[in-house]
Design a protein around this motif. Structure first.
Motif, PDB file in Angstrom:
ATOM      1  N   GLY A 107      58.435 -13.222  58.443  1.00  0.00           N
ATOM      2  CA  GLY A 107      58.236 -11.933  57.799  1.00  0.00           C
ATOM      3  C   GLY A 107      57.782 -12.093  56.358  1.00  0.00           C
ATOM      4  N   SER A 108      58.337 -13.077  55.661  1.00  0.00           N
ATOM      5  CA  SER A 108      57.950 -13.283  54.262  1.00  0.00           C
ATOM      6  C   SER A 108      56.465 -13.611  54.155  1.00  0.00           C
ATOM      7  CB  SER A 108      58.769 -14.417  53.640  1.00  0.00           C
ATOM      8  OG  SER A 108      60.139 -14.093  53.637  1.00  0.00           O
ATOM      9  N   TYR A 140      63.595  -4.562  50.776  1.00  0.00           N
ATOM     10  CA  TYR A 140      63.610  -6.009  50.995  1.00  0.00           C
ATOM     11  C   TYR A 140      62.307  -6.405  51.666  1.00  0.00           C
ATOM     12  CZ  TYR A 140      64.951 -10.688  52.445  1.00  0.00           C
ATOM     13  OH  TYR A 140      64.983 -12.063  52.611  1.00  0.00           O
ATOM     14  N   GLY A 142      61.340  -9.923  52.020  1.00  0.00           N
ATOM     15  CA  GLY A 142      61.325 -11.367  52.201  1.00  0.00           C
ATOM     16  C   GLY A 142      61.476 -12.106  50.889  1.00  0.00           C
ATOM     17  N   ASP A 229      56.355  -2.223  55.879  1.00  0.00           N
ATOM     18  CA  ASP A 229      56.977  -3.495  56.242  1.00  0.00           C
ATOM     19  C   ASP A 229      57.908  -3.237  57.425  1.00  0.00           C
ATOM     20  OD1 ASP A 229      58.293  -5.867  56.485  1.00  0.00           O
ATOM     21  OD2 ASP A 229      58.777  -6.084  54.355  1.00  0.00           O
ATOM     22  N   VAL A 231      59.158  -5.481  59.540  1.00  0.00           N
ATOM     23  CA  VAL A 231      59.746  -6.732  60.030  1.00  0.00           C
ATOM     24  C   VAL A 231      61.038  -6.465  60.805  1.00  0.00           C
ATOM     25  CG1 VAL A 231      60.851  -8.882  59.265  1.00  0.00           C
ATOM     26  CG2 VAL A 231      58.603  -8.238  58.374  1.00  0.00           C
ATOM     27  N   VAL A 232      61.845  -5.526  60.338  1.00  0.00           N
ATOM     28  CA  VAL A 232      63.053  -5.159  61.088  1.00  0.00           C
ATOM     29  C   VAL A 232      62.784  -3.988  62.029  1.00  0.00           C
ATOM     30  CG1 VAL A 232      65.378  -4.163  60.887  1.00  0.00           C
ATOM     31  CG2 VAL A 232      64.703  -6.038  59.397  1.00  0.00           C
ATOM     32  N   LYS A 258      60.355 -11.020  63.350  1.00  0.00           N
ATOM     33  CA  LYS A 258      61.601 -10.866  64.127  1.00  0.00           C
ATOM     34  C   LYS A 258      61.380 -10.523  65.606  1.00  0.00           C
ATOM     35  CE  LYS A 258      64.354  -9.683  60.043  1.00  0.00           C
ATOM     36  NZ  LYS A 258      65.459 -10.563  59.785  1.00  0.00           N
TER      37      LYS A 258
END
Ligand SMILES: Cc1ncc(COP(=O)(O)O)c(C=O)c1O
Length: 413
Positions: A107-108, A140, A142, A229, A231-232, A258
């Protein structure tokens, strides 16, 4: 000096602290520690990533088969079938015209890629002064330098010296604050606004229902790109394929990781819409986006990603996530009346129980320890317990998590 884990220097873990528990196996919605204890994993692998649950041999078998056929060949001008197939599969499920998938390993890296795409885009269209980023407090994104520069968790930035220039944060979910910041900084200096659909790692803060649509409209008015973002939130956590679907917005660039491979193999991606992608296309064939990673689109990761999508659809896990997520939100809401609890927040299969007190971290850690002693794994994070199960959780398993947390928090009240 040796740390408690020997040569292993663990991420986000005190090297001088006590020996952390060791997880040796996973089986469905459970993990097994080295002393043989089975724990119901309400964290999907600790950080909301093992969305299909543990021990899916089908994924392992597909990855093994791929490794026997082609373990790796670099993507400098070459592709391989699985990368093409997974890119098509992700694009087909992503919101709107997000049709251009750039693979990363995390993700970062996906965030880093998105930030570079955004700046690169403005250069390509002759507006190279647009280099800044605006993001949200508590966000957040990353732990790479780009991610901590746009991240809104100040503790992640402390101790690393100068960061990316031109990054500012505004209070989360306050549309007026965002509007004022864009005006104050001058949109001709801003490349993109970046945010999570639901702020996850910062404490699980869902936005007001119309917030993301307002942000989209504001970005359009100011000619600033919007990066979501995911990612989650992506890959079903909010009961939809992506948070963009949940809130009715199509960003210019989206990040994912993820759930993309359910963490069976590391992988992330930055997914661009036509506007961004097409600005880079050079018919002369020069490399327009000078960016990439050795393992961008690794065959093992692509194979895992394809299997994840196949399983998600075969088992209808997006719908399952939506239904079980409703049950989770209803049940977790009952904890709000406990004296130890300050607030309960959540959306879909993502929830946080914030505890009371000026410095609740020790209480949160104690609650997590007791809940684990009762056979359930939740995450202790600063002032809250994080709950984000695999989508394969049954309502009865949700009940067990909430009941166990309720008993423990009742004792601690
Ligand atoms: C919204 C968001 N972006 C980026 C990241 C970074 O992903 P990774 O840890 O895979 O680098 C995370 C990780 O939790 C995240 O929640």
């Amino acid at each position: 000096m040796r740390s408690a884990t020997g040569a292993l220097w663990m991420p986000f873990t005190s090297a001088g602290g006590s020996t952390p528990p060791v997880v040796v196996a996973g089986d469905g919605n459970y993990v097994v520690t080295d002393d043989g204890t089975r724990l119901l994993d309400a964290t999907a692998g600790g950080v909301a990533c093992v969305i299909l649950g543990h021990g899916r041999t089908e994924i392992a078998d597909a990855v093994a088969e791929q490794l026997r056929t082609l373990e790796y060949h670099c993507l400098f001008g070459y592709s391989h079938p699985r990368a093409r197939e997974l890119a098509e599969a992700v694009a087909a499920r992503a919101p709107g015209d997000l049709d251009h998938v750039f693979f990363t390993n995390s993700g970062s890296e996906a965030v880093e890629t998105a930030l570079k795409m955004a700046r690169g885009y403005w250069r390509r269209v002759g507006q190279g002064s647009k280099t800044g980023f605006v993001s949200l407090h508590r966000g957040y994104h990353g732990m790479n330098f780009g991610g901590i520069s746009v991240g809104g968790l100040t503790e992640n930035r402390a101790g690393f010296g100068p960061l990316l220039e031109g990054c500012t944060q505004v209070p989360a979910h306050d549309i007026g604050a965002l509007e004022r910041e864009l005006a104050y900084r001058d949109p001709s200096t801003i490349a993109a606004v970046i945010m999570e659909p639901v702020q996850a790692a910062g404490g699980v803060f869902p936005p007001p229902e119309d917030y993301l649509c307002q942000v989209r409209a504001m970005c359009d008015r100011n000619d600033v790109l919007l990066v979501l973002d995911e990612v989650v939130c992506g890959f079903g956590r909010l009961g939809h394929w992506f948070g963009g679907h949940r809130y009715g917005v199509v960003p210019d660039i989206m990040t994912t990781a993820k759930g993309l491979t359910s963490a069976y193999v590391p992988m992330g991606a930055a997914v661009a819409g036509n506007r961004v992608h097409d600005a880079f296309v050079d018919p002369q064939g020069s490399i327009e986006l000078m960016h990439g990673y050795t393992y961008s689109g690794h065959p093992a990761a692509c194979t895992a990603g394809l299997k994840v999508i196949e399983i998600m659809e075969r088992e209808e896990l997006v719908g399952h996530s939506r239904q079980t997520g409703r049950h989770l939100q209803e049940r977790i809401g009952t904890l709000a009346s406990l004296p130890a609890v300050a607030e309960v927040r959540g959306e879909g299969m993502l929830a946080a129980v914030e505890l009371r007190g000026d410095s609740p971290a020790p209480l949160v850690a104690e609650a997590q320890r007791r809940i684990q002693a009762a056979g359930v794994l939740v995450r202790a994070q600063a002032d809250h317990l994080g709950i984000y199960p695999p989508f394969t959780f049954t309502p009865a398993e949700v009940d067990r998590v909430v009941d166990t947390a309720g008993t423990v928090l009742g004792e601690l009240s």
